[in-house]
Write an enzyme that holds these catalytic residues in place. Structure first.
Site, PDB file in Angstrom:
ATOM      1  N   ASP A  45       0.809  -1.152  -0.323  1.00 21.53           N
ATOM      2  CA  ASP A  45      -0.092  -0.093  -0.131  1.00 21.53           C
ATOM      3  C   ASP A  45       0.958   1.283   0.048  1.00 21.53           C
ATOM      4  OD1 ASP A  45       0.854  -0.061   2.551  1.00 21.53           O
ATOM      5  OD2 ASP A  45      -1.236  -0.032   3.378  1.00 21.53           O
ATOM      6  N   ASP A  84      -0.961  -6.342  -0.373  1.00 23.44           N
ATOM      7  CA  ASP A  84      -1.178  -5.850   0.880  1.00 23.44           C
ATOM      8  C   ASP A  84      -2.513  -5.561   1.271  1.00 23.44           C
ATOM      9  OD1 ASP A  84       0.265  -4.725   3.017  1.00 23.44           O
ATOM     10  OD2 ASP A  84       0.972  -3.105   2.123  1.00 23.44           O
ATOM     11  N   LYS A 114      -0.762  -9.465   3.016  1.00 20.34           N
ATOM     12  CA  LYS A 114      -0.063  -9.091   4.246  1.00 20.34           C
ATOM     13  C   LYS A 114      -0.808  -7.996   5.039  1.00 20.34           C
ATOM     14  CE  LYS A 114       3.132  -5.523   4.058  1.00 20.34           C
ATOM     15  NZ  LYS A 114       2.593  -4.641   4.510  1.00 20.34           N
ATOM     16  N   GLU A 116      -1.288  -5.613   8.628  1.00 20.87           N
ATOM     17  CA  GLU A 116      -0.478  -4.784   9.873  1.00 20.87           C
ATOM     18  C   GLU A 116      -1.156  -4.984  11.109  1.00 20.87           C
ATOM     19  OE1 GLU A 116      -0.036  -0.573   9.065  1.00 20.87           O
ATOM     20  OE2 GLU A 116       0.993  -0.995   7.016  1.00 20.87           O
ATOM     21  N   GLU A 183       9.374  -3.686  10.768  1.00 18.76           N
ATOM     22  CA  GLU A 183       9.581  -2.332  10.284  1.00 18.76           C
ATOM     23  C   GLU A 183      10.056  -1.394  11.001  1.00 18.76           C
ATOM     24  OE1 GLU A 183       6.763  -0.644   7.236  1.00 18.76           O
ATOM     25  OE2 GLU A 183       7.979   1.321   7.394  1.00 18.76           O
TER      26      GLU A 183
HETATM   27  O1  KIV Z   1       3.471  -1.004   1.396  1.00 19.20           O
HETATM   28  C1  KIV Z   1       4.916  -1.314   1.620  1.00 19.20           C
HETATM   29  O2  KIV Z   1       5.630  -1.084   0.836  1.00 19.20           O
HETATM   30  C2  KIV Z   1       5.223  -2.068   2.711  1.00 19.20           C
HETATM   31  C3  KIV Z   1       6.660  -2.480   3.070  1.00 19.20           C
HETATM   32  C4  KIV Z   1       7.289  -1.120   3.222  1.00 19.20           C
HETATM   33  C5  KIV Z   1       6.853  -3.510   4.125  1.00 19.20           C
HETATM   34  O3  KIV Z   1       4.502  -2.543   3.775  1.00 19.20           O
END
Ligand code: KIV
Length: 266
Positions: A45, A84, A114, A116, A183
């Protein structure tokens, strides 16, 4: 299956071979990073910033990530694709999280998703993995919480914050995450997390001892001269190369040097 699987990624890390992940958002970059031999591509994202020009990732929609995932999927064949889940697509309810992840896999063509958050995301992770959706976790600096965190700051610096981060990591592994992004945390804390888990950690601003590393492709290529955080190494300086090339083109168009007879069609 031609694409790298989650067990191939995990076996790599177990053997001590680092997982190499970069972001990409279109077919051209997907083709280039595949040729460079990356293991996994994150359709992050972060596209909210590097593609859409926002200051943060919050405005990104599930439709945006699906659109860019499809482009990336068309551009490469071998890397594992991680989609994401954007802000607001998995926090409201577990049902919403499942539905968003399923759409990202079906419509975006990614092999895993993915999200968070640590303990607070564990229930959603458990339900997704039970439903056959591989999930990569993301803890430490979680950009979707930028306002709650009051900016992009290193996380896990105090003893209490480090303990919470370890609890988050364990909760995500127990819930079924196959890998975790760490991160912007101190390198020593990343070592502790990596040693505590049996699934690989993938670092960004988390030191050298994670099971793999991820960078935003625009950052590692040096497309933004103003973005120079300590964790970033620029492997090229394409900002200057691109501006120079386009400037040369403009000068030649204006002077009439381009197109020359060589470029004229008979
Ligand atoms: O969105 C993204 O690029 C990320 C990475 C920085 C891990 O979540």
């Amino acid at each position: 299956m031609r694409r790298l699987t989650i067990s191939q990624l995990q076996r790599k890390a177990l053997k001590g071979d680092k997982i190499v992940m970069v972001t990409s958002y279109d077919a051209t970059f997907a083709r280039l990073v595949e040729e460079a031999g990356v293991d996994a591509i994150l359709i992050g994202d972060s596209l909210g910033m590097v593609i859409q020009g926002h200051d943060h990732t919050i405005p990104v929609t599930l439709e945006d990530v699906i659109y860019h995932s499809r482009a990336v999927a068309r551009g490469c064949h071998r890397p594992h694709l991680v989609g994401d889940l954007p802000f607001g697509s998995y926090q409201v309810s577990v049902e919403e999280a499942l539905a968003s992840a399923a759409r990202l896999m079906k419509e975006g063509g990614v092999q895993s998703v993915k999200l968070e958050g640590g303990e607070r995301s564990a229930t959603a992770v458990r339900r997704m993995t039970e439903a056959g959706i591989p999930v990569m976790g993301h803890i430490g600096l979680t950009p979707q919480s930028v306002h709650q965190l009051s900016g992009y700051k290193v996380q896990g610096r105090t003893g209490a914050a480090a303990e919470q981060l370890l609890r988050d990591a364990v909760a995500l592994e127990e819930a079924g995450c196959y890998a975790l992004v760490l991160e912007s945390i101190p390198a020593s804390l990343a070592v502790q997390v990596t040693q505590r888990l049996s699934v690989p950690t993938i670092g960004i601003g988390a030191g050298p001892d994670c099971g793999g590393q991820v960078l935003v492709i625009q950052d590692l290529l040096g497309l933004d001269n103003e973005f120079n955080p300590r964790f970033l190494k620029k492997y090229a300086h394409l900002h200057d190369a691109i501006v120079g090339a386009v400037r040369d083109y403009g000068a030649e168009v204006r002077s009439g040097a381009f197109p020359s007879t060589e470029h004229a069609l008979p």
